[in-house]
Structures are given as structure tokens and as C-alpha cells.
Design an enzyme around this catalytic site. Sequence first.
Site, PDB file in Angstrom:
ATOM      1  N   ARG A 104      17.191  20.700  75.755  1.00 12.76           N
ATOM      2  CA  ARG A 104      16.150  19.121  76.507  1.00 12.76           C
ATOM      3  C   ARG A 104      16.839  18.018  75.791  1.00 12.76           C
ATOM      4  O   ARG A 104      17.436  17.889  74.547  1.00 12.76           O
ATOM      5  CB  ARG A 104      15.135  19.827  75.424  1.00 12.76           C
ATOM      6  CG  ARG A 104      14.371  18.444  75.449  1.00 12.76           C
ATOM      7  CD  ARG A 104      12.491  19.329  75.179  1.00 12.76           C
ATOM      8  NE  ARG A 104      12.514  19.859  74.147  1.00 12.76           N
ATOM      9  CZ  ARG A 104      10.890  19.852  72.787  1.00 12.76           C
ATOM     10  NH1 ARG A 104      10.507  19.183  73.632  1.00 12.76           N
ATOM     11  NH2 ARG A 104      11.408  20.954  72.122  1.00 12.76           N
ATOM     12  N   THR A 108      14.266  12.147  76.809  1.00  3.46           N
ATOM     13  CA  THR A 108      13.014  12.185  77.989  1.00  3.46           C
ATOM     14  C   THR A 108      12.093  13.765  77.122  1.00  3.46           C
ATOM     15  O   THR A 108      11.719  13.681  77.626  1.00  3.46           O
ATOM     16  CB  THR A 108      14.093  12.105  79.008  1.00  3.46           C
ATOM     17  OG1 THR A 108      14.578  13.442  79.191  1.00  3.46           O
ATOM     18  CG2 THR A 108      14.797  10.793  79.475  1.00  3.46           C
ATOM     19  N   ASP A 200      13.073  32.227  65.432  1.00  7.35           N
ATOM     20  CA  ASP A 200      13.580  31.536  66.544  1.00  7.35           C
ATOM     21  C   ASP A 200      14.365  32.655  67.234  1.00  7.35           C
ATOM     22  O   ASP A 200      15.294  32.960  66.230  1.00  7.35           O
ATOM     23  CB  ASP A 200      14.523  30.756  65.833  1.00  7.35           C
ATOM     24  CG  ASP A 200      15.575  29.636  67.093  1.00  7.35           C
ATOM     25  OD1 ASP A 200      16.044  28.596  67.387  1.00  7.35           O
ATOM     26  OD2 ASP A 200      16.628  30.274  67.997  1.00  7.35           O
ATOM     27  N   ASP A 203      18.406  32.735  66.981  1.00  9.59           N
ATOM     28  CA  ASP A 203      18.790  32.752  65.740  1.00  9.59           C
ATOM     29  C   ASP A 203      19.068  34.204  65.174  1.00  9.59           C
ATOM     30  O   ASP A 203      20.112  35.049  64.584  1.00  9.59           O
ATOM     31  CB  ASP A 203      18.155  31.630  64.873  1.00  9.59           C
ATOM     32  CG  ASP A 203      18.913  30.688  64.913  1.00  9.59           C
ATOM     33  OD1 ASP A 203      20.210  30.053  65.603  1.00  9.59           O
ATOM     34  OD2 ASP A 203      18.114  29.957  64.516  1.00  9.59           O
TER      35      ASP A 203
END
Length: 209
Positions: A104, A108, A200, A203
Site C-alpha cells: 500500500r 495514496t 495479522d 505474522d
Amino acid sequence: MPNVTVLDHPLLRHKLALLRDKTTTTAMFRQVAREISLLMAYEVTRDLPLEPIEIETPLETMQAEHLVGKKLCIVSILRAGNGILEGMLDLVPSARVGHIGLYRDPSTLQPVEYYLKLPSDVADRLVILVDPMLATGHSADAAASRLKQAGVTAMKFVCLLAAPEGVASFTAAHPDVPVFTGAIDRELDSHGYIRPGLGDAGDRFYGTR
Ligand code: URA
């Protein structure tokens, strides 16, 4: 919800609870995710077309069936998607595999592709796009769009858990791509985590936290 299947097999629900549990070890998380992925592969391939075929058993000739139609390609959204590849390949070992890496952009907030490797005949295959968590839906949306750009016309999306927000945005962007998920959780939090979720996924697969 149209085009969204929440898989409700008791084994899958039991195994999802193990994945969610914060005391589940990395080794156990991987193993259980592999088992869930196999169950999900079973469900997502339920409508593959069959054709009659004549075979010889050791005793007589019979009409059996075999798969026809598009061959499969599983495309993993890096890195967490890789955690559910193995279980899918346990069930469909001859499937081809593609990888797509997206990050990402901090300014933006849009997904940017940093890696793409697909089989050369991907456009002729049924693609099963996999990412354990459908959170905002941005990565899945970008990956599905990139695959369509590569010529893919038949695609399904598989995740372990989804947020209602991700389901809404992905299905709006790709109404032609059926979504299969283990559960739709309560919400997406302000950090982009699915709640209650499992944390996550990358992870937890790779022990990087
Ligand atoms: N990605 C994850 O790994 N977990 C979440 O809860 C959301 C996105």
C-alpha cells in the site's frame, strides 16, 4: 449476500476457532490453516464440470466420470496467501500456481504491484485467488483487476475470514467473482484489522511478530 458463500462445515468452524485463539502456536496455526484450506478447496471446486468416460475396472467396463473444462490456477496474494496454498495443492496437486505482490502506497493508500508471476496460459484457466483476510478489500480488488487485465475470465476468491466492509467493496468491484469465506466477522477496526479476527495472518503464519 449475493455471490458470497460462508462455509459452515462443523470441522471448519472448529478449526477456525483454533486459528483465532491467540495461544495457538505458529506450527499449529500453519497446520490448521492447511487443513482448512483443503476443506475450502473442496467447496470451491464443487461445481467443476464432469464428463462421462468409459473405463475398465479389473472386473468389467463401466461409465465413470472425469473432470473437463478449464484447468485450475491458484493465485496467492503475497505474503499471507502462501499460507493457504499448500492445503489447496493437497487436494488439487496438478493446479498451476501464480503469485501477486502488492503493497500500500503510504501517500495514496492505493495498492501498488511489486511482483507478478503467472502461468503463461492463465487466461485459459479457472483462477482461485487466495488471501486469508478480506479486510478493506483493496488488495483483493487490485489482484482481481490485474488478473482480468491478464485475460482471466473465470475467477473465484477464497479467504479464511472477511470483514463486512471488504465483502461489500470487493463484490461491488467484482460482481462476477464469487467469494468463499470461513466467516464474516463483525467489523474492520481503525487500523484495518478484522474484529474479532485472528490478528495479522502473515505474522501468525511466519512468526514474525
Ligand atoms: N490482514 C490481516 O492479516 N489481519 C487482519 O485482521 C486484516 C488484514
